[in-house]
Design a protein around this motif. Structure first.
Motif, PDB file in Angstrom:
ATOM      1  N   CYS A   1      77.637  38.373  55.227  1.00  0.00           N
ATOM      2  CA  CYS A   1      78.935  39.000  55.453  1.00  0.00           C
ATOM      3  C   CYS A   1      78.735  40.261  56.261  1.00  0.00           C
ATOM      4  CB  CYS A   1      79.686  39.299  54.171  1.00  0.00           C
ATOM      5  SG  CYS A   1      78.730  39.747  52.782  1.00  0.00           S
TER       6      CYS A   1
ATOM      7  N   LEU B   1      79.932  43.789  58.051  1.00  0.00           N
ATOM      8  CA  LEU B   1      80.765  44.914  57.639  1.00  0.00           C
ATOM      9  C   LEU B   1      82.199  44.653  58.061  1.00  0.00           C
ATOM     10  CD1 LEU B   1      78.794  48.038  58.791  1.00  0.00           C
ATOM     11  CD2 LEU B   1      78.978  47.042  56.534  1.00  0.00           C
TER      12      LEU B   1
ATOM     13  N   ALA C   1      83.070  47.405  53.050  1.00  0.00           N
ATOM     14  CA  ALA C   1      82.462  46.508  52.058  1.00  0.00           C
ATOM     15  C   ALA C   1      81.049  46.944  51.731  1.00  0.00           C
ATOM     16  CB  ALA C   1      82.451  45.080  52.587  1.00  0.00           C
ATOM     17  N   GLN C   2      80.409  47.639  52.663  1.00  0.00           N
ATOM     18  CA  GLN C   2      78.987  47.941  52.474  1.00  0.00           C
ATOM     19  C   GLN C   2      78.582  49.191  53.239  1.00  0.00           C
ATOM     20  OE1 GLN C   2      76.317  44.672  53.465  1.00  0.00           O
ATOM     21  NE2 GLN C   2      75.182  46.039  54.771  1.00  0.00           N
TER      22      GLN C   2
ATOM     23  N   SER D   1      74.792  51.440  54.164  1.00  0.00           N
ATOM     24  CA  SER D   1      73.356  51.515  53.934  1.00  0.00           C
ATOM     25  C   SER D   1      72.769  52.793  54.517  1.00  0.00           C
ATOM     26  CB  SER D   1      72.653  50.289  54.508  1.00  0.00           C
ATOM     27  OG  SER D   1      72.880  50.221  55.880  1.00  0.00           O
TER      28      SER D   1
ATOM     29  N   ASN E   1      77.104  47.830  48.031  1.00  0.00           N
ATOM     30  CA  ASN E   1      78.298  47.042  48.335  1.00  0.00           C
ATOM     31  C   ASN E   1      79.355  47.301  47.276  1.00  0.00           C
ATOM     32  OD1 ASN E   1      76.078  45.643  49.729  1.00  0.00           O
ATOM     33  ND2 ASN E   1      77.663  44.185  50.276  1.00  0.00           N
TER      34      ASN E   1
ATOM     35  N   TYR F   1      82.527  46.402  48.098  1.00  0.00           N
ATOM     36  CA  TYR F   1      83.536  45.444  48.524  1.00  0.00           C
ATOM     37  C   TYR F   1      84.879  46.116  48.782  1.00  0.00           C
ATOM     38  CZ  TYR F   1      79.669  42.555  47.279  1.00  0.00           C
ATOM     39  OH  TYR F   1      78.406  42.039  47.227  1.00  0.00           O
TER      40      TYR F   1
ATOM     41  N   GLY G   1      85.418  50.055  48.408  1.00  0.00           N
ATOM     42  CA  GLY G   1      84.464  50.967  49.029  1.00  0.00           C
ATOM     43  C   GLY G   1      85.063  52.070  49.879  1.00  0.00           C
TER      44      GLY G   1
ATOM     45  N   TYR H   1      81.096  56.145  48.553  1.00  0.00           N
ATOM     46  CA  TYR H   1      79.788  55.896  49.173  1.00  0.00           C
ATOM     47  C   TYR H   1      79.024  57.206  49.332  1.00  0.00           C
ATOM     48  CZ  TYR H   1      80.766  51.004  50.408  1.00  0.00           C
ATOM     49  OH  TYR H   1      81.015  49.663  50.363  1.00  0.00           O
TER      50      TYR H   1
END
Ligand code: AMP
Ligand code: MG
Length: 344
Positions: free
Chosen positions: A17, A19, A31-32, A34, A45, A47, A50, A55
């Motif tokens: 999946c 971003l 959704a994510q 890093s 994640n 989802y 988010g 984050y």
């Protein structure tokens, strides 16, 4: 770094999946997210829940832990303890005392196969870094003489850590990521997020449930194949899944692999016939320590250790491509690579 592992796997195809962004109530939802921290790629994640703010909060916390517990950065609490080895006790943050105390519990219960004072040996081999090499026998013996968790003194009252002998060094590489994953999960829980995946370089916390009350599907890396190729899939709900294996960091010399989990008995990479150990548990700090400890101990003693910890389960992958595991782990495991054989 198995950060693709939680993507759905069907008939050998990986559905990755990408971003995606949506905007609800003026908030951007991702959704994510890093970041490279703790010496690895960390992926979270959340989802459809988010938000940037959440984050930011999670990654700030993870970086904070790195700034206290990293052995490779100057000025961390851990680095200050190492610099004062044999000289004097050092006042450190409470959470470092907590992680060190958990590490000492596992040092004791593993009979020293897991040892947070492994630093001199880790530094000597340098596996994963540019200076990695096979050390001479004398250098190994010298480093080994400085590894002994009984010479690490925790003074709760004074809030200090002390390494008794000069040259000793703490290394929490086998447990700190687990602690960081627990902290990320705690923030996610406080934000009342129903389900999320935290993957700190293969140290996974599958928090809550997947949408529709479904379990999370976590891929177990095939240690002999490229990253993202799985031996099988574990289905879990609100559990952490942590693997220690030969593929994570290693030095290849003359066709032989020297991996990063060292034996405090021999001074060489632990050679117990295992390719990896995966631990499923409630707390990632325990799973991280247990995975390293069980790998270093080998199957029989490792399994006994895992079964002594409430809620913990394990899957062992062997060099001869067989798989064994504790009953609760195998009940949730599906084998995808028929080149491996499950033994009772
Ligand atoms: P993990 O990937 O969690 O198994 O941790 C491996 C890391 O822990 C290594 O890179 C070292 O920093 C450290 N380490 C290596 N051998 C040991 C050991 N026997 N006990 C504790 N920590 C270790
Ligand atoms: Mg570990």
């Amino acid at each position: 770094m198995m950060f693709y592992k939680f993507f759905t796997l069907k008939r050998g195809f990986f559905f990755i999946c990408f971003l995606f962004f949506t905007v609800t109530n003026g908030q951007t939802i991702r959704a994510q997210e890093s970041e490279f921290t703790l010496g690895t790629v960390c992926v979270v994640n959340l989802y459809e829940r988010g938000t940037n703010e959440l984050y930011r909060k999670i990654f700030r916390r993870i970086r904070e832990i790195e700034e206290i517990m990293s052995a490779n950065r100057a000025g961390t609490d851990l680095d200050r303890v190492n610099k004062q080895a044999g000289i004097m006790p050092v006042h450190v943050r409470e959470e470092l005392l907590y992680v060190v105390e958990r590490a000492l519990v596992y040092a004791q219960s593993s009979g020293g196969a897991f040892d947070p004072t492994i630093g001199p040996l880790v530094n000597l081999w340098g596996i994963g870094g540019d200076a990695a090499h096979i050390p001479g026998e004398k250098a190994i013996q010298d480093a080994l003489s400085l590894v002994n968790w009984r010479d690490l003194i925790v003074d709760r009252q004074a809030g200090t850590l002390f390494l008794k002998r000069p040259g000793m060094a703490l290394d929490l590489g086998a447990i700190a990521k687990g602690y960081a994953a627990d902290e990320a999960a705690r923030i996610i829980k406080e934000a009342r997020i129903p389900g999320a995946i935290v993957d700190l370089g293969g140290n996974v916390f599958a928090y809550g449930e997947k949408e529709g009350s479904k379990p999370w599907r976590i891929g177990i890396q095939d240690p002999l194949e490229n990253r993202g190729t799985f031996v099988g899939i574990l289905e879990v709900r609100n559990k952490t899944v942590v693997t220690s294996g030969v593929y994570e960091r290693f030095l290849q010399v003359g066709g032989k692999r020297y991996h990063h989990i060292l034996s405090p008995q021999t001074g060489y990479p632990a050679d117990t016939g295992l390719l990896s150990v995966t631990i499923i548990a409630d707390r990632s700090i325990d799973a991280d320590a247990l995975a390293t400890a069980a790998f270093a101990l080998g199957y029989h003693a490792g399994r006994i250790l895992v079964e002594s910890v409430g809620g913990a389960a394990a899957i062992f992958l062997f060099e001869n491509k067989t798989i064994r595991g504790t009953a609760p782990a195998m009940a949730n495991f599906s084998l995808y690579n028929q080149g491996y054989r499950i033994l009772p």
